[in-house]
Motif scaffolding. Structure first.
Motif, mmCIF file in Angstrom:
data_model
loop_
_atom_site.group_PDB
_atom_site.id
_atom_site.type_symbol
_atom_site.label_atom_id
_atom_site.label_comp_id
_atom_site.label_asym_id
_atom_site.label_seq_id
_atom_site.Cartn_x
_atom_site.Cartn_y
_atom_site.Cartn_z
ATOM 1 N N SER A 29 33.130 31.233 18.035
ATOM 2 C CA SER A 29 34.559 31.115 18.314
ATOM 3 C C SER A 29 34.805 29.924 19.232
ATOM 4 O O SER A 29 33.882 29.383 19.830
ATOM 5 C CB SER A 29 35.102 32.390 18.959
ATOM 6 O OG SER A 29 34.601 32.531 20.267
ATOM 7 N N VAL A 30 36.078 29.550 19.314
ATOM 8 C CA VAL A 30 36.490 28.446 20.176
ATOM 9 C C VAL A 30 37.865 28.802 20.739
ATOM 10 O O VAL A 30 38.648 29.500 20.098
ATOM 11 C CB VAL A 30 36.519 27.114 19.392
ATOM 12 C CG1 VAL A 30 37.586 27.114 18.324
ATOM 13 C CG2 VAL A 30 36.694 25.936 20.313
ATOM 14 N N SER A 31 38.142 28.345 21.955
ATOM 15 C CA SER A 31 39.457 28.545 22.555
ATOM 16 C C SER A 31 40.372 27.402 22.146
ATOM 17 O O SER A 31 39.972 26.239 22.193
ATOM 18 C CB SER A 31 39.369 28.570 24.080
ATOM 19 O OG SER A 31 38.658 29.692 24.508
ATOM 20 N N CYS A 32 41.592 27.719 21.766
ATOM 21 C CA CYS A 32 42.579 26.697 21.439
ATOM 22 C C CYS A 32 42.889 25.904 22.704
ATOM 23 O O CYS A 32 43.171 26.498 23.747
ATOM 24 C CB CYS A 32 43.852 27.351 20.900
ATOM 25 S SG CYS A 32 45.224 26.193 20.724
ATOM 26 N N PRO A 33 42.865 24.575 22.644
ATOM 27 C CA PRO A 33 43.176 23.787 23.834
ATOM 28 C C PRO A 33 44.641 23.889 24.259
ATOM 29 O O PRO A 33 44.973 23.622 25.402
ATOM 30 C CB PRO A 33 42.834 22.353 23.436
ATOM 31 C CG PRO A 33 42.490 22.369 22.016
ATOM 32 C CD PRO A 33 42.415 23.771 21.548
ATOM 33 N N GLY A 34 45.517 24.330 23.348
ATOM 34 C CA GLY A 34 46.933 24.444 23.671
ATOM 35 C C GLY A 34 47.314 25.747 24.356
ATOM 36 O O GLY A 34 47.972 25.755 25.392
ATOM 37 N N LEU A 39 39.756 31.623 18.693
ATOM 38 C CA LEU A 39 39.843 31.423 17.252
ATOM 39 C C LEU A 39 38.460 31.522 16.627
ATOM 40 O O LEU A 39 37.471 31.053 17.195
ATOM 41 C CB LEU A 39 40.454 30.056 16.945
ATOM 42 C CG LEU A 39 41.825 29.789 17.521
ATOM 43 C CD1 LEU A 39 42.239 28.349 17.256
ATOM 44 C CD2 LEU A 39 42.849 30.748 16.963
ATOM 45 N N TYR A 40 38.398 32.124 15.445
ATOM 46 C CA TYR A 40 37.155 32.306 14.702
ATOM 47 C C TYR A 40 36.741 30.979 14.069
ATOM 48 O O TYR A 40 37.564 30.291 13.451
ATOM 49 C CB TYR A 40 37.360 33.375 13.631
ATOM 50 C CG TYR A 40 36.206 33.537 12.696
ATOM 51 C CD1 TYR A 40 35.027 34.128 13.113
ATOM 52 C CD2 TYR A 40 36.284 33.103 11.374
ATOM 53 C CE1 TYR A 40 33.958 34.290 12.248
ATOM 54 C CE2 TYR A 40 35.224 33.263 10.506
ATOM 55 C CZ TYR A 40 34.072 33.850 10.949
ATOM 56 O OH TYR A 40 33.017 34.001 10.094
ATOM 57 N N LEU A 41 35.485 30.606 14.189
ATOM 58 C CA LEU A 41 34.952 29.392 13.575
ATOM 59 C C LEU A 41 34.319 29.740 12.228
ATOM 60 O O LEU A 41 33.345 30.496 12.169
ATOM 61 C CB LEU A 41 33.903 28.743 14.479
ATOM 62 C CG LEU A 41 34.430 28.058 15.725
ATOM 63 C CD1 LEU A 41 33.285 27.707 16.656
ATOM 64 C CD2 LEU A 41 35.236 26.831 15.367
ATOM 65 N N LYS A 42 34.872 29.191 11.174
ATOM 66 C CA LYS A 42 34.357 29.425 9.826
ATOM 67 C C LYS A 42 33.660 28.152 9.359
ATOM 68 O O LYS A 42 34.219 27.059 9.453
ATOM 69 C CB LYS A 42 35.513 29.761 8.886
ATOM 70 C CG LYS A 42 35.095 30.043 7.487
ATOM 71 C CD LYS A 42 36.290 30.396 6.633
ATOM 72 C CE LYS A 42 35.854 30.695 5.219
ATOM 73 N NZ LYS A 42 37.002 30.995 4.362
ATOM 74 N N LYS A 43 32.435 28.296 8.857
ATOM 75 C CA LYS A 43 31.711 27.132 8.354
ATOM 76 C C LYS A 43 32.384 26.621 7.089
ATOM 77 O O LYS A 43 32.834 27.394 6.259
ATOM 78 C CB LYS A 43 30.260 27.488 8.043
ATOM 79 C CG LYS A 43 29.425 27.668 9.270
ATOM 80 C CD LYS A 43 27.976 27.852 8.912
ATOM 81 C CE LYS A 43 27.162 28.055 10.175
ATOM 82 N NZ LYS A 43 25.749 28.252 9.877
ATOM 83 N N THR A 44 32.435 25.296 6.963
ATOM 84 C CA THR A 44 33.002 24.680 5.770
ATOM 85 C C THR A 44 31.883 24.018 4.981
ATOM 86 O O THR A 44 30.810 23.746 5.514
ATOM 87 C CB THR A 44 34.047 23.609 6.132
ATOM 88 O OG1 THR A 44 33.397 22.572 6.851
ATOM 89 C CG2 THR A 44 35.169 24.191 6.965
ATOM 90 N N HIS A 45 32.141 23.772 3.726
ATOM 91 C CA HIS A 45 31.156 23.098 2.890
ATOM 92 C C HIS A 45 31.549 21.645 2.654
ATOM 93 O O HIS A 45 30.897 20.939 1.910
ATOM 94 C CB HIS A 45 31.001 23.828 1.554
ATOM 95 C CG HIS A 45 30.474 25.219 1.724
ATOM 96 N ND1 HIS A 45 29.181 25.488 2.102
ATOM 97 C CD2 HIS A 45 31.073 26.415 1.613
ATOM 98 C CE1 HIS A 45 29.005 26.797 2.196
ATOM 99 N NE2 HIS A 45 30.138 27.384 1.913
ATOM 100 N N GLY A 46 32.624 21.216 3.320
ATOM 101 C CA GLY A 46 33.059 19.833 3.203
ATOM 102 C C GLY A 46 32.226 18.922 4.080
ATOM 103 O O GLY A 46 31.523 19.348 4.986
ATOM 104 N N LYS A 47 32.307 17.640 3.811
ATOM 105 C CA LYS A 47 31.519 16.689 4.588
ATOM 106 C C LYS A 47 32.253 16.210 5.835
ATOM 107 O O LYS A 47 31.653 15.605 6.706
ATOM 108 C CB LYS A 47 31.129 15.510 3.716
ATOM 109 C CG LYS A 47 32.304 14.804 3.093
ATOM 110 C CD LYS A 47 31.845 13.749 2.133
ATOM 111 C CE LYS A 47 33.053 13.274 1.324
ATOM 112 N NZ LYS A 47 32.696 12.544 0.170
ATOM 113 N N ASP A 48 33.559 16.480 5.940
ATOM 114 C CA ASP A 48 34.328 16.012 7.092
ATOM 115 C C ASP A 48 34.123 16.871 8.336
ATOM 116 O O ASP A 48 34.035 16.356 9.436
ATOM 117 C CB ASP A 48 35.817 15.964 6.761
ATOM 118 C CG ASP A 48 36.125 14.949 5.667
ATOM 119 O OD1 ASP A 48 35.324 14.017 5.486
ATOM 120 O OD2 ASP A 48 37.150 15.107 4.997
#
Length: 75
Positions: A29-34, A39-48
């Motif tokens: 997870s990560v805290s929103c800077p605002g 927030l839950y961190l979901k792994k992506t399969h994109g290269k970005d």
């Protein structure tokens, strides 16, 4: 030895903050800077991006409980 950091795209559903952070790749997870909501961190399969954070942390467990409930009732 310095730990590798990866890119995470943060799209907060609470306050609308959009940002890109560099975080350690073992985080869940990560805290929103605002607004500081978790927030839950979901792994992506994109290269970005390695992670994408766009839903509240803990919602995955609630969603799974509802899915199990509806699976049991439909049988």
């Amino acid at each position: 030895m310095k730990e590798e950091r990866v890119k995470a795209e943060v799209m907060c559903p609470f306050c609308g903050t959009y940002t890109i952070l560099k975080i350690k790749n073992h985080r869940k997870s990560v805290s929103c800077p605002g607004c500081r909501e978790q927030l839950y961190l979901k792994k992506t399969h994109g290269k970005d991006f390695y992670f994408r954070a766009s839903e509240a942390f803990g919602m995955r467990n609630i969603t799974r409980e509802f899915e199990k409930l509806f699976e049991e009732n439909s049988k």
